[in-house]
Design a protein around this motif. Structure first.
Motif, PDB file in Angstrom:
ATOM      1  N   ARG A  69      10.922   9.550 -13.805  1.00  0.00           N
ATOM      2  CA  ARG A  69      10.068  10.183 -12.791  1.00  0.00           C
ATOM      3  C   ARG A  69       8.629  10.112 -13.290  1.00  0.00           C
ATOM      4  NH1 ARG A  69      12.764  15.820 -11.075  1.00  0.00           N
ATOM      5  NH2 ARG A  69      11.183  15.621  -9.435  1.00  0.00           N
ATOM      6  N   ALA A  70       7.739   9.657 -12.427  1.00  0.00           N
ATOM      7  CA  ALA A  70       6.372   9.343 -12.846  1.00  0.00           C
ATOM      8  C   ALA A  70       5.411  10.509 -12.631  1.00  0.00           C
ATOM      9  CB  ALA A  70       5.870   8.121 -12.074  1.00  0.00           C
ATOM     10  N   THR A  98      -3.193   7.995  -3.778  1.00  0.00           N
ATOM     11  CA  THR A  98      -2.850   6.579  -3.660  1.00  0.00           C
ATOM     12  C   THR A  98      -2.043   6.162  -4.886  1.00  0.00           C
ATOM     13  OG1 THR A  98      -3.762   4.366  -3.254  1.00  0.00           O
ATOM     14  CG2 THR A  98      -4.933   5.734  -4.811  1.00  0.00           C
ATOM     15  N   THR A  99      -1.450   4.989  -4.830  1.00  0.00           N
ATOM     16  CA  THR A  99      -0.712   4.516  -5.997  1.00  0.00           C
ATOM     17  C   THR A  99      -1.675   4.023  -7.064  1.00  0.00           C
ATOM     18  OG1 THR A  99       0.983   2.971  -6.789  1.00  0.00           O
ATOM     19  CG2 THR A  99      -0.433   2.208  -4.996  1.00  0.00           C
ATOM     20  N   ILE A 100      -1.351   4.319  -8.300  1.00  0.00           N
ATOM     21  CA  ILE A 100      -2.203   3.860  -9.399  1.00  0.00           C
ATOM     22  C   ILE A 100      -1.724   2.519  -9.947  1.00  0.00           C
ATOM     23  CG2 ILE A 100      -2.817   6.221 -10.014  1.00  0.00           C
ATOM     24  CD1 ILE A 100      -0.926   5.957 -12.436  1.00  0.00           C
ATOM     25  N   ASP A 101      -0.589   2.025  -9.427  1.00  0.00           N
ATOM     26  CA  ASP A 101      -0.096   0.711  -9.875  1.00  0.00           C
ATOM     27  C   ASP A 101       0.581  -0.018  -8.710  1.00  0.00           C
ATOM     28  OD1 ASP A 101       2.559   2.086 -10.009  1.00  0.00           O
ATOM     29  OD2 ASP A 101       1.812   2.849 -11.922  1.00  0.00           O
ATOM     30  N   ASP A 102       1.889   0.110  -8.585  1.00  0.00           N
ATOM     31  CA  ASP A 102       2.627  -0.615  -7.546  1.00  0.00           C
ATOM     32  C   ASP A 102       2.827   0.259  -6.315  1.00  0.00           C
ATOM     33  OD1 ASP A 102       2.910  -2.713  -9.347  1.00  0.00           O
ATOM     34  OD2 ASP A 102       4.792  -1.920 -10.141  1.00  0.00           O
ATOM     35  N   ALA A 103       3.005  -0.388  -5.174  1.00  0.00           N
ATOM     36  CA  ALA A 103       3.351   0.323  -3.943  1.00  0.00           C
ATOM     37  C   ALA A 103       4.867   0.513  -3.877  1.00  0.00           C
ATOM     38  CB  ALA A 103       2.864  -0.462  -2.731  1.00  0.00           C
ATOM     39  N   ALA A 104       5.296   1.464  -3.048  1.00  0.00           N
ATOM     40  CA  ALA A 104       6.729   1.732  -2.919  1.00  0.00           C
ATOM     41  C   ALA A 104       7.470   0.514  -2.393  1.00  0.00           C
ATOM     42  CB  ALA A 104       6.953   2.933  -2.004  1.00  0.00           C
ATOM     43  N   GLY A 105       6.891  -0.158  -1.396  1.00  0.00           N
ATOM     44  CA  GLY A 105       7.553  -1.335  -0.838  1.00  0.00           C
ATOM     45  C   GLY A 105       7.666  -2.457  -1.852  1.00  0.00           C
ATOM     46  N   GLU A 106       6.638  -2.592  -2.709  1.00  0.00           N
ATOM     47  CA  GLU A 106       6.693  -3.604  -3.764  1.00  0.00           C
ATOM     48  C   GLU A 106       7.822  -3.286  -4.733  1.00  0.00           C
ATOM     49  OE1 GLU A 106       3.845  -5.438  -7.332  1.00  0.00           O
ATOM     50  OE2 GLU A 106       3.056  -3.968  -5.905  1.00  0.00           O
ATOM     51  N   ASP A 161      -2.007  16.069  -8.801  1.00  0.00           N
ATOM     52  CA  ASP A 161      -2.677  15.427  -7.667  1.00  0.00           C
ATOM     53  C   ASP A 161      -1.632  14.785  -6.754  1.00  0.00           C
ATOM     54  OD1 ASP A 161      -1.903  13.039  -8.920  1.00  0.00           O
ATOM     55  OD2 ASP A 161      -3.819  12.843  -9.964  1.00  0.00           O
ATOM     56  N   CYS A 162      -2.105  13.975  -5.819  1.00  0.00           N
ATOM     57  CA  CYS A 162      -1.207  13.355  -4.843  1.00  0.00           C
ATOM     58  C   CYS A 162      -1.044  11.862  -5.069  1.00  0.00           C
ATOM     59  CB  CYS A 162      -1.719  13.610  -3.423  1.00  0.00           C
ATOM     60  SG  CYS A 162      -1.759  15.345  -2.946  1.00  0.00           S
ATOM     61  N   ASP A 163      -1.335  11.379  -6.279  1.00  0.00           N
ATOM     62  CA  ASP A 163      -1.210   9.953  -6.576  1.00  0.00           C
ATOM     63  C   ASP A 163       0.235   9.575  -6.877  1.00  0.00           C
ATOM     64  OD1 ASP A 163      -3.884   9.495  -6.175  1.00  0.00           O
ATOM     65  OD2 ASP A 163      -4.428   9.619  -8.291  1.00  0.00           O
ATOM     66  N   PHE A 164       0.519   8.288  -6.710  1.00  0.00           N
ATOM     67  CA  PHE A 164       1.859   7.751  -6.907  1.00  0.00           C
ATOM     68  C   PHE A 164       1.863   6.748  -8.063  1.00  0.00           C
ATOM     69  CE2 PHE A 164       1.154   8.608  -2.432  1.00  0.00           C
ATOM     70  CZ  PHE A 164       2.298   9.281  -2.017  1.00  0.00           C
ATOM     71  N   SER A 165       3.042   6.508  -8.611  1.00  0.00           N
ATOM     72  CA  SER A 165       3.245   5.441  -9.593  1.00  0.00           C
ATOM     73  C   SER A 165       4.691   4.976  -9.509  1.00  0.00           C
ATOM     74  CB  SER A 165       2.932   5.935 -11.010  1.00  0.00           C
ATOM     75  OG  SER A 165       3.311   4.953 -11.970  1.00  0.00           O
ATOM     76  N   PHE A 166       4.877   3.672  -9.340  1.00  0.00           N
ATOM     77  CA  PHE A 166       6.231   3.126  -9.228  1.00  0.00           C
ATOM     78  C   PHE A 166       6.523   2.037 -10.261  1.00  0.00           C
ATOM     79  CE2 PHE A 166       5.211   4.749  -4.990  1.00  0.00           C
ATOM     80  CZ  PHE A 166       6.319   5.552  -4.743  1.00  0.00           C
ATOM     81  N   SER A 167       5.569   1.743 -11.138  1.00  0.00           N
ATOM     82  CA  SER A 167       5.784   0.642 -12.074  1.00  0.00           C
ATOM     83  C   SER A 167       6.882   0.966 -13.087  1.00  0.00           C
ATOM     84  CB  SER A 167       4.483   0.278 -12.789  1.00  0.00           C
ATOM     85  OG  SER A 167       4.018   1.366 -13.572  1.00  0.00           O
ATOM     86  N   HIS A 209       0.828  -1.194   0.000  1.00  0.00           N
ATOM     87  CA  HIS A 209       0.000   0.000   0.000  1.00  0.00           C
ATOM     88  C   HIS A 209       0.866   1.250   0.000  1.00  0.00           C
ATOM     89  CE1 HIS A 209      -3.456  -2.559   0.953  1.00  0.00           C
ATOM     90  NE2 HIS A 209      -2.622  -3.191   1.759  1.00  0.00           N
ATOM     91  N   CYS A 210       0.366   2.280  -0.667  1.00  0.00           N
ATOM     92  CA  CYS A 210       1.037   3.574  -0.665  1.00  0.00           C
ATOM     93  C   CYS A 210      -0.046   4.630  -0.841  1.00  0.00           C
ATOM     94  CB  CYS A 210       2.077   3.651  -1.783  1.00  0.00           C
ATOM     95  SG  CYS A 210       3.080   5.153  -1.709  1.00  0.00           S
ATOM     96  N   GLN A 211      -0.373   5.351   0.215  1.00  0.00           N
ATOM     97  CA  GLN A 211      -1.434   6.347   0.131  1.00  0.00           C
ATOM     98  C   GLN A 211      -1.244   7.450   1.146  1.00  0.00           C
ATOM     99  OE1 GLN A 211      -5.322   4.497   1.428  1.00  0.00           O
ATOM    100  NE2 GLN A 211      -4.110   2.626   1.270  1.00  0.00           N
ATOM    101  N   LEU A 212      -1.805   8.606   0.813  1.00  0.00           N
ATOM    102  CA  LEU A 212      -1.839   9.756   1.696  1.00  0.00           C
ATOM    103  C   LEU A 212      -3.256   9.909   2.215  1.00  0.00           C
ATOM    104  CD1 LEU A 212       0.402  12.034  -0.476  1.00  0.00           C
ATOM    105  CD2 LEU A 212       0.772  11.742   1.986  1.00  0.00           C
ATOM    106  N   LEU A 213      -3.394  10.108   3.527  1.00  0.00           N
ATOM    107  CA  LEU A 213      -4.703  10.143   4.160  1.00  0.00           C
ATOM    108  C   LEU A 213      -4.785  11.281   5.172  1.00  0.00           C
ATOM    109  CD1 LEU A 213      -4.502   6.387   4.841  1.00  0.00           C
ATOM    110  CD2 LEU A 213      -6.442   7.294   3.584  1.00  0.00           C
TER     111      LEU A 213
END
Length: 341
Positions: free
Chosen positions: A186-187, A143-151, A193-199, A126-130
């Motif tokens: 860099r994604a 939130t992440t739109i694909d992979d989490a940072a830990g993944e 917005d505040c979404d992430f992407s690590f794929s 999981h990777c999200q801001l709340l």
């Protein structure tokens, strides 16, 4: 086990964790069937050790908290089933806890933390801001739109041949590395917005791993990956802080989850929070990764508010903290790609 005072001060009486790292190391990652079987074999002993460590018996319990999701559902079913059995046998209230809510309150295990606060929950899955206004009252900001940072940490480490668990191995390898050698993508640079992407980062780094011939090459790539992940977490968190500061005077930035144990990530995020005028807080290292105490605390807070569960509470492989936002604005709409989140 956790004791919670009426004014919200938490004391950890015991927190027993049975690691399955050795069971899964040969496979380079978690095997669901092995994980569930190990849960069945070990849960009696883990609970017994927790009782002994806390110095109390079943008669000393006020309620039973058990993780009901999200996660690999085999293991979740074992723990939830055990919790239900204890609750039924002892006539105790059952509290089915969202695993992510446990991470959300984990910083309260080491300090007096008042609601509300801004949370970056960053782990293997999981990777999200709340925005956390209280137990059961959280809004997803990104939130992440694909992979989490830990993944990304784990799979890049696997591609580099660093072993399992990958995150700590990559962090150790990065010591003495010079990440400036590698130019990683860099994604989502065009999005505000505040979404992430690590794929994309994961794919690029995995390909570069095939070109590493020396230990120094691997150290340099590990440093580049670690810095790239920390940078993206920092950029999105900075945006969230700017929005959050417009609505709240109480400026506290909490980082929780397994990736919060990474020293580089902590250092970068702490600097980001300081620049925005936010206090920074992360749980003690022992409570960053999955642990029993955070689930006990979330359960105790829910019990204090009268938020108990029915005995037929289901095990849930997916369970968003902000269910209203997940339904109204799903990151992965149902369809041919399926519902990933």
């Amino acid at each position: 086990m956790v004791r919670l005072t009426p004014d919200g001060e938490a004391t950890v009486l015991s927190s027993v964790v049975h690691s399955q790292i050795d069971d899964h190391a040969a496979f380079g990652g978690v095997v669901p069937e092995i994980a569930a079987r190990s849960h069945v074999e070990m849960i009696d002993g883990v609970v017994r050790r927790a009782m002994v460590g806390a110095g109390i018996g079943y008669d000393g319990l006020d309620g039973v908290a058990a993780t009901a999701g999200p996660g690999l559902v085999g293991g979740v079913m074992v723990g939830l089933g055990f919790g239900k059995a204890v609750a039924l046998a002892r006539g105790l209230p059952l509290i089915a806890v969202n695993h992510l809510e446990g991470h959300a309150v984990s910083a309260r295990l080491g300090a007096r933390v008042a609601y509300p606060f801004l949370l970056l929950l960053v782990s293997g899955g999981h990777c999200q801001l709340l925005e956390v206004r209280g137990i059961g009252d959280m809004s997803r900001l990104g939130t992440t739109i694909d992979d989490a940072a830990g993944e990304a940490f784990d799979k890049i480490a696997k591609a580099m041949g660093l072993g399992y668990p990958g995150g700590p191995a990559l962090e150790k390898t990065a010591e003495g590395g010079d990440g400036s050698r590698f130019d990683l993508p860099r994604a989502l640079l065009g999005r505000k917005d505040c979404d992430f992407s690590f794929s994309g980062l994961k794919t690029a780094a995995s390909r570069l791993a095939q070109t590493c011939e020396t230990d120094q090459d691997r150290a340099d790539l590990a440093d580049a990956v670690q810095s790239a992940i920390a940078r993206q977490l920092s950029e999105r968190s900075d945006r969230a802080m700017a929005d959050y500061a417009e609505k709240h005077d109480h400026r506290l930035f909490v980082v929780a989850g397994g990736v919060a144990a990474n020293r580089t990530v902590r250092r970068v995020l702490e600097a980001t929070a300081d620049a925005r005028g936010f206090a920074f807080l992360a749980p003690p290292m022992a409570y960053c990764t999955d642990n029993a105490a955070m689930i006990a605390l979330a359960g105790a807070e829910r019990l204090q508010l009268g938020l108990v569960s029915d005995i037929d509470a289901p095990a849930r492989p997916r369970w968003p903290l902000d269910e209203a936002r997940a339904l109204a604005d799903p990151v992965h709409p149902t369809g041919r790609k399926g519902a990933k989140a």
